[in-house]
Design an enzyme around this catalytic site. Sequence first.
Site, PDB file in Angstrom:
ATOM      1  N   ALA A 112       0.820  -1.208   0.000  1.00  0.00           N
ATOM      2  CA  ALA A 112       0.000   0.000   0.000  1.00  0.00           C
ATOM      3  C   ALA A 112       0.856   1.262   0.000  1.00  0.00           C
ATOM      4  O   ALA A 112       2.090   1.213   0.097  1.00  0.00           O
ATOM      5  CB  ALA A 112      -0.947  -0.017   1.189  1.00  0.00           C
ATOM      6  N   HIS A 113       0.197   2.405  -0.056  1.00  0.00           N
ATOM      7  CA  HIS A 113       0.840   3.715  -0.136  1.00  0.00           C
ATOM      8  C   HIS A 113       1.765   3.966   1.053  1.00  0.00           C
ATOM      9  O   HIS A 113       1.438   3.663   2.185  1.00  0.00           O
ATOM     10  CB  HIS A 113      -0.216   4.807  -0.201  1.00  0.00           C
ATOM     11  CG  HIS A 113      -1.109   4.856   0.991  1.00  0.00           C
ATOM     12  ND1 HIS A 113      -0.817   5.600   2.103  1.00  0.00           N
ATOM     13  CD2 HIS A 113      -2.275   4.239   1.242  1.00  0.00           C
ATOM     14  CE1 HIS A 113      -1.778   5.441   2.986  1.00  0.00           C
ATOM     15  NE2 HIS A 113      -2.676   4.625   2.491  1.00  0.00           N
ATOM     16  N   ASN A 114       2.923   4.505   0.742  1.00  0.00           N
ATOM     17  CA  ASN A 114       3.885   4.955   1.758  1.00  0.00           C
ATOM     18  C   ASN A 114       4.462   3.838   2.619  1.00  0.00           C
ATOM     19  O   ASN A 114       5.074   4.102   3.657  1.00  0.00           O
ATOM     20  CB  ASN A 114       3.275   6.040   2.662  1.00  0.00           C
ATOM     21  CG  ASN A 114       3.043   7.327   1.903  1.00  0.00           C
ATOM     22  OD1 ASN A 114       1.925   7.662   1.546  1.00  0.00           O
ATOM     23  ND2 ASN A 114       4.113   8.035   1.609  1.00  0.00           N
TER      24      ASN A 114
END
Lengths: 328, 328, 328
Positions: A241-243
């Site tokens: 997922a993001h980051n």
Amino acid sequence: MTTSQIAALVGAELRGPGDIVITGPCTLALAGPGSLTFIRDQAFVARWAGSKASAALISAGLSIPEPGPGRALLVVGDADLALIKVLERFAPAPPAAPAGVHATAIVDESAAVAATAHVGPQCIIGTGVHIGAGAVLYAGAIIGEHVRIGEGTILHPRVTVMERCIIGRRCTLHPGVVIGADGFGYRPSPDGRGVLKIPHTGNVEIHDDVEIGANTCVDRGKFGPTVIGAGTKIDNLVQVAHNVTIGRACLIAGGVGIAGSTSIGDGVIIGGQAGLKDNIEIGAGARIAAMSAIMSDVAPKATMVGAPAVGHIEFFRRIAALKKLTNR
Amino acid sequence: MTTSQIAALVGAELRGPGDIVITGPCTLALAGPGSLTFIRDQAFVARWAGSKASAALISAGLSIPEPGPGRALLVVGDADLALIKVLERFAPAPPAAPAGVHATAIVDESAAVAATAHVGPQCIIGTGVHIGAGAVLYAGAIIGEHVRIGEGTILHPRVTVMERCIIGRRCTLHPGVVIGADGFGYRPSPDGRGVLKIPHTGNVEIHDDVEIGANTCVDRGKFGPTVIGAGTKIDNLVQVAHNVTIGRACLIAGGVGIAGSTSIGDGVIIGGQAGLKDNIEIGAGARIAAMSAIMSDVAPKATMVGAPAVGHIEFFRRIAALKKLTNR
Amino acid sequence: MTTSQIAALVGAELRGPGDIVITGPCTLALAGPGSLTFIRDQAFVARWAGSKASAALISAGLSIPEPGPGRALLVVGDADLALIKVLERFAPAPPAAPAGVHATAIVDESAAVAATAHVGPQCIIGTGVHIGAGAVLYAGAIIGEHVRIGEGTILHPRVTVMERCIIGRRCTLHPGVVIGADGFGYRPSPDGRGVLKIPHTGNVEIHDDVEIGANTCVDRGKFGPTVIGAGTKIDNLVQVAHNVTIGRACLIAGGVGIAGSTSIGDGVIIGGQAGLKDNIEIGAGARIAAMSAIMSDVAPKATMVGAPAVGHIEFFRRIAALKKLTNR
């Protein structure tokens, strides 16, 4: 190759004839005459007698009878490492990837494609893209604006890299990989009638020597990058997922899900279909069992098991306690 | 933008200088001079002192020291909502998508493509398709016969929508999404020697403002549609089986699997990698924890955890009981 | 078709008028006038009164009131099998797939494509490929060097089959399927500074009448093939690792992960999101519950549940014991 040639290749002690012609490696179960198989632990020794293989790589220290007439054993320190050498020798050549751009590829005039790179049929290369020397883009790669692909990186058919993402050198991305889709981020709208989408303005940075399996997805950061460290290997159908930040030389098996902004140290091993909560930290060298649910920080070198996960000693104590309950 | 301009944009109380130039948002860990970061709860406050960020959005009510020289705090009611405004302002422009059909797209002459729609390179548009005004089909969309794509909907590269499916307005489908593959339905054959395939004659209906993550699959109905309600957001690598009905404004995280004919009410939140059995009903507003196995109907607003899932209070009582057992 | 025509088609006993015109099948919930629905167990009977359907297929032996004016019941031995016949009759024609090669397909001159096969737009067919009679490759198939595709096999849009893999006859592969990516195999490097990739020199062999769901991945063997037996059906987003062997007529639901070299007997049924460890054997006819974690060999015909999985009787005893603990 003969058995004695293979013995020389892998530095094996040869037991049995050196002139048996080997046509290729095969599993114990499926091997036929001319096959070389391999035996890495005692559990496989019993199957050797019934196998039709002509020869076997075997780790030193295993107890095994003499090979018998017309068969050979090649004893090595580490059968796995020797096998890699044999497989490399017998591997068919990879599909052709001559330098240059296929006539059906669509390359923006502002893109810088190294002369030694291969851009296959139906690839689409966007504005300001940079493709390094010796990179191979097999058929149907879609490379968004301002993406950088490092030297010697291989994109198997149908990889998608979205705008502004950066792929290092000598990486391998398998078919269907999606790098840089938006993260899954929403907030309740002030009117209480739905959600607002959080723009994802960051990118993905994949460092050198990373391998990513088929249909795996790595989302871009909300702001700042999602990072995959050098030498890390990710299997098929994984969600990053993001980051998320993943360290160096991690091994992440198929079907794993890693939620937003979680940070994973170097050398972490994650078993298949495990899930990691968002915004937690996994210490370097930790091991996470398959299908575990990691709900909080994990200490370096810890081994975690279960859903929700606990240390492996506690996990097996709980299983034992449960078993005892039903035996009353 | 300066700190005072950002304060005006988000309606923040500014503490510290108003003339600091902000070049973009960044995470606390990776921020440098010129970065704006954000602090939404007390846990992040401690990291602010050590961050190199020049400014931070911070939710009102958190306890934090004065910013110190050359740094600013922007205090807002809800740092998450303020961040969305900032990200929108700093977001790079999306990849170009001019109205019109790319020369390499293949559009059936019977298809109706709005003049303001963008059909990118290598898209394939089938018989009788309808593409609404302002829709954007990035490279490589494959749109089957008689599909309808609503106004303003965005299909990122390499989306597949199979025949007769309907996509609403202002939806976003990420790369590799597959809408309308056959459901997984078989029956034992009368001769007992295998299975018969159940034809899947229905379709998929996706209502307005839905977002669907990369490589997610939504299967068509056996008969009648599989339905995804307005405003629902689905993450990457999710499986939505045939004849599932999902309500409005649901949030479904990565790796979730929803089996055939299950019905999900409005506003349901499902954590990552959870699995839902076929032919059950999930009440509106229910929350399902990550990796839970839902084996039967769930009451509205219930919170379910575990495999098999139980109410969250019972779940934590069971975990506590197990823990106690091993402490004897 | 009229109700009496449908009764004749499926061999039903007709209760009510034979002249009702049926326009198509639909679910109980969504059915309107002209719809035919179906009732396979007593749980659905209650919904029939409130359904707007004009007729229903119903399994013999269920207790149901007379249909009432203007409605009909069609009583059959097995409503599921009868439904298949009805769905086949009402199914829209599949997308057109005329014999021949589309002008935008790229077919290597050494490939042998049967005259009766369909090769759709933007397909890419490599060196030495063989495509059997009546095979259908919808848009965007990428077929690697020396692949064989059997007679009558259907590849939906955007299937990738990597070099040297073999697909049998009458198979169906759904969009986004990846056959033959490298397996996930590494060994620690002797210098202790990372991992070595194990070359994957084998292939994938898919036997006749296999169906594989959207975005599912089947990896090639290290040496020797990964094998999927005849008549086996695999759902969406499944991971089949290197050198797995799956028997005949298995059913494998969405999101399942099967690790390397595991062997699965004939007729095994695996529920959604279950995970199977590497190098184990699953006996013929075994049943594995959804989301179970299979960590060791499974006996033929056993039913396994849980993570880690145990026999279903032991599983339910444990759940009961846990429940009792929290009621103390």
